[in-house]
Each structure stands twice: as structure tokens, then as C-alpha cells.
Design a protein around this motif. Sequence first.
Motif, mmCIF file in Angstrom:
data_model
loop_
_atom_site.group_PDB
_atom_site.id
_atom_site.type_symbol
_atom_site.label_atom_id
_atom_site.label_comp_id
_atom_site.label_asym_id
_atom_site.label_seq_id
_atom_site.Cartn_x
_atom_site.Cartn_y
_atom_site.Cartn_z
ATOM 1 N N GLU A 99 0.819 -1.246 -0.108
ATOM 2 C CA GLU A 99 -0.014 -0.004 0.100
ATOM 3 C C GLU A 99 0.837 1.341 -0.176
ATOM 4 O OE1 GLU A 99 -2.710 0.234 3.410
ATOM 5 O OE2 GLU A 99 -1.358 -0.764 4.646
ATOM 6 N N PHE A 100 2.255 1.195 0.669
ATOM 7 C CA PHE A 100 2.990 2.449 0.642
ATOM 8 C C PHE A 100 4.252 2.065 -0.216
ATOM 9 C CE2 PHE A 100 0.795 2.217 4.702
ATOM 10 C CZ PHE A 100 -0.159 3.247 4.483
ATOM 11 N N GLU A 101 4.001 1.801 -1.455
ATOM 12 C CA GLU A 101 5.517 1.528 -2.366
ATOM 13 C C GLU A 101 6.724 2.317 -2.282
ATOM 14 O OE1 GLU A 101 5.826 -0.935 -4.716
ATOM 15 O OE2 GLU A 101 3.773 -1.868 -3.975
ATOM 16 N N ASN A 102 6.499 3.681 -1.993
ATOM 17 C CA ASN A 102 7.631 4.517 -1.944
ATOM 18 C C ASN A 102 8.026 5.140 -0.624
ATOM 19 O OD1 ASN A 102 7.599 4.479 -4.974
ATOM 20 N ND2 ASN A 102 5.996 6.164 -4.877
ATOM 21 N N THR A 103 7.931 4.399 0.378
ATOM 22 C CA THR A 103 8.371 4.533 1.949
ATOM 23 C C THR A 103 9.121 3.470 2.428
ATOM 24 O OG1 THR A 103 6.357 3.572 2.937
ATOM 25 C CG2 THR A 103 6.211 6.145 2.044
ATOM 26 N N THR A 104 9.859 3.683 3.553
ATOM 27 C CA THR A 104 10.498 2.623 4.105
ATOM 28 C C THR A 104 9.505 1.694 4.685
ATOM 29 O OG1 THR A 104 10.595 4.030 6.164
ATOM 30 C CG2 THR A 104 12.509 3.901 4.725
ATOM 31 N N ASN A 105 8.269 2.195 5.327
ATOM 32 C CA ASN A 105 7.281 1.247 5.719
ATOM 33 C C ASN A 105 6.284 0.972 4.604
ATOM 34 O OD1 ASN A 105 5.228 -0.163 6.994
ATOM 35 N ND2 ASN A 105 4.367 1.916 8.182
ATOM 36 N N LYS A 106 6.467 -0.397 4.035
ATOM 37 C CA LYS A 106 5.954 -0.649 2.790
ATOM 38 C C LYS A 106 4.324 -0.747 3.061
ATOM 39 C CE LYS A 106 8.003 -4.254 2.162
ATOM 40 N NZ LYS A 106 8.678 -5.721 1.558
ATOM 41 N N GLY A 107 3.965 -1.015 4.242
ATOM 42 C CA GLY A 107 2.460 -1.459 4.484
ATOM 43 C C GLY A 107 2.031 -2.784 4.208
ATOM 44 N N ARG A 108 0.774 -3.015 4.314
ATOM 45 C CA ARG A 108 0.313 -4.186 4.121
ATOM 46 C C ARG A 108 0.364 -4.632 2.802
ATOM 47 N NH1 ARG A 108 -5.358 -2.235 6.596
ATOM 48 N NH2 ARG A 108 -4.895 -0.498 5.165
ATOM 49 N N PRO A 109 0.635 -6.096 2.389
ATOM 50 C CA PRO A 109 0.501 -6.634 1.088
ATOM 51 C C PRO A 109 -0.688 -6.472 0.400
ATOM 52 C CG PRO A 109 1.081 -8.192 2.833
ATOM 53 C CD PRO A 109 0.985 -7.230 3.491
ATOM 54 N N LEU A 110 -0.729 -6.238 -0.681
ATOM 55 C CA LEU A 110 -1.975 -6.690 -1.529
ATOM 56 C C LEU A 110 -1.582 -7.395 -2.735
ATOM 57 C CD1 LEU A 110 -2.300 -3.045 -1.250
ATOM 58 C CD2 LEU A 110 -4.517 -3.989 -1.133
ATOM 59 N N ILE A 111 -2.647 -8.146 -3.528
ATOM 60 C CA ILE A 111 -2.505 -8.867 -4.672
ATOM 61 C C ILE A 111 -3.158 -8.021 -5.627
ATOM 62 C CG2 ILE A 111 -4.633 -10.277 -4.494
ATOM 63 C CD1 ILE A 111 -2.932 -12.614 -5.589
ATOM 64 N N GLN A 112 -2.264 -8.002 -6.929
ATOM 65 C CA GLN A 112 -2.913 -7.292 -8.077
ATOM 66 C C GLN A 112 -3.151 -8.579 -8.879
ATOM 67 O OE1 GLN A 112 -3.044 -3.682 -8.171
ATOM 68 N NE2 GLN A 112 -2.886 -4.200 -6.248
ATOM 69 N N PHE A 113 -4.244 -8.903 -9.248
ATOM 70 C CA PHE A 113 -4.709 -10.077 -10.104
ATOM 71 C C PHE A 113 -5.430 -9.636 -11.242
ATOM 72 C CE2 PHE A 113 -6.795 -13.952 -10.822
ATOM 73 C CZ PHE A 113 -6.065 -14.848 -10.736
ATOM 74 N N VAL A 114 -4.995 -10.148 -12.183
ATOM 75 C CA VAL A 114 -6.049 -10.086 -13.380
ATOM 76 C C VAL A 114 -6.181 -11.569 -14.376
ATOM 77 C CG1 VAL A 114 -6.126 -8.851 -15.566
ATOM 78 C CG2 VAL A 114 -5.255 -7.633 -13.667
ATOM 79 N N ALA A 115 -7.256 -11.628 -14.675
ATOM 80 C CA ALA A 115 -7.168 -13.080 -15.536
ATOM 81 C C ALA A 115 -8.429 -13.007 -16.638
ATOM 82 C CB ALA A 115 -7.969 -14.061 -14.435
ATOM 83 N N GLN A 116 -8.157 -13.482 -17.671
ATOM 84 C CA GLN A 116 -9.059 -13.278 -18.676
ATOM 85 C C GLN A 116 -9.761 -14.478 -19.145
ATOM 86 O OE1 GLN A 116 -6.961 -12.830 -22.567
ATOM 87 N NE2 GLN A 116 -9.077 -11.706 -23.378
ATOM 88 N N PHE A 117 -11.144 -14.460 -19.285
ATOM 89 C CA PHE A 117 -12.051 -15.692 -19.519
ATOM 90 C C PHE A 117 -11.754 -16.505 -20.905
ATOM 91 C CE2 PHE A 117 -16.013 -17.866 -20.339
ATOM 92 C CZ PHE A 117 -16.000 -18.884 -19.463
ATOM 93 N N LEU A 118 -11.515 -17.539 -20.894
ATOM 94 C CA LEU A 118 -11.015 -18.122 -22.457
ATOM 95 C C LEU A 118 -12.125 -19.424 -22.483
ATOM 96 C CD1 LEU A 118 -7.298 -18.244 -22.395
ATOM 97 C CD2 LEU A 118 -8.996 -16.402 -23.451
ATOM 98 N N GLY A 119 -12.937 -19.706 -21.692
ATOM 99 C CA GLY A 119 -13.968 -20.695 -21.632
ATOM 100 C C GLY A 119 -14.723 -20.858 -22.881
ATOM 101 N N ASN A 120 -15.348 -19.920 -23.339
ATOM 102 C CA ASN A 120 -16.281 -19.988 -24.543
ATOM 103 C C ASN A 120 -15.486 -19.568 -25.817
ATOM 104 O OD1 ASN A 120 -18.284 -20.593 -22.676
ATOM 105 N ND2 ASN A 120 -18.877 -18.435 -22.514
ATOM 106 N N GLU A 121 -14.280 -19.941 -26.001
ATOM 107 C CA GLU A 121 -13.584 -19.555 -27.201
ATOM 108 C C GLU A 121 -14.326 -20.264 -28.415
ATOM 109 O OE1 GLU A 121 -9.064 -19.226 -28.765
ATOM 110 O OE2 GLU A 121 -9.559 -20.354 -27.189
ATOM 111 N N GLY A 122 -14.433 -19.805 -29.436
ATOM 112 C CA GLY A 122 -15.010 -20.399 -30.669
ATOM 113 C C GLY A 122 -16.438 -20.647 -30.611
ATOM 114 N N THR A 123 -17.178 -20.073 -29.302
ATOM 115 C CA THR A 123 -18.472 -20.560 -29.628
ATOM 116 C C THR A 123 -19.312 -19.077 -29.794
ATOM 117 O OG1 THR A 123 -18.729 -19.967 -27.120
ATOM 118 C CG2 THR A 123 -18.391 -22.300 -27.935
#
Length: 123
Positions: A99-123
Motif C-alpha cells: 500500500e505504500f510502495e515509496n516509503t520505508t514502511n511498505k505497509g500491508r501486502p495486496l495482490i494485484q490479480f488479472v485473469a481473462q476468460f477463455l472458456g467460450n472460445e469459438g462459440t
Amino acid sequence: MPNTHNQKHKKQTNHDQGTQTPSNLSFDCPMSYGTYFAMSHFCKESESATWNYDHPKVKQVLERNELRNLFTATATTNIPHTQQATSQWKILKDEIRYEFENTTNKGRPLIQFVAQFLGNEGT
């Protein structure tokens, strides 16, 4: 007088017995091919990490690979004439940030997650 609580519980139990695990789900997803899912949420830094913060509570924090495991779980696709087991998502980003990338106390970790749905490809 009949015990309706036990009857309700019995119904729920019978219903739960039919639940399938993510590794053998069979479903047709209503999402369109190419749909993106993106999320930023508090997450442990690694699989063995503890959560040493007051907020949020540890049970509201994601395990390090929780989203990756969920999105890479295989599902049986209902493509005509086939029953193939495949992941229906492509993971585009799975990073831990702070949460605080530019300080000495980085803060709590967060996940940055991105996914793309491919399940209906070609339908």
C-alpha cells in the motif's frame, strides 16, 4: 409436533452431498470469451507468511495462491462431442504490491490479480 429444524438440516445435508469440487465441475459459463476479472485485495506475501496487522482480520485476507488456484482449477467443458478438462482462465497478472510502495514502511501486502476468460472460445 415434528422437528422441522432437523428436517431442514437433513435437506441441506442431502443438497450438500451433491456438491462437486472445483476439479470436476461441469458447467457452461454465461460470460463472453475475453471477459476480464481484475482484483486488488489484501493478501499474504507468501504461502508460509503470517498476517501481523489489526485490519483487516486474517480471515478476510487471501492466501498467497488462493486466486491462482481458483482460476487455474480445471473444469469439464461442454463442447459438443468432447469432454475435456481445462482451465477456462488465462492469468495475466499475479503480483504482490504494497500500500505504500515509496516509503520505508511498505505497509500491508495486496495482490494485484488479472485473469481473462477463455472458456467460450469459438462459440
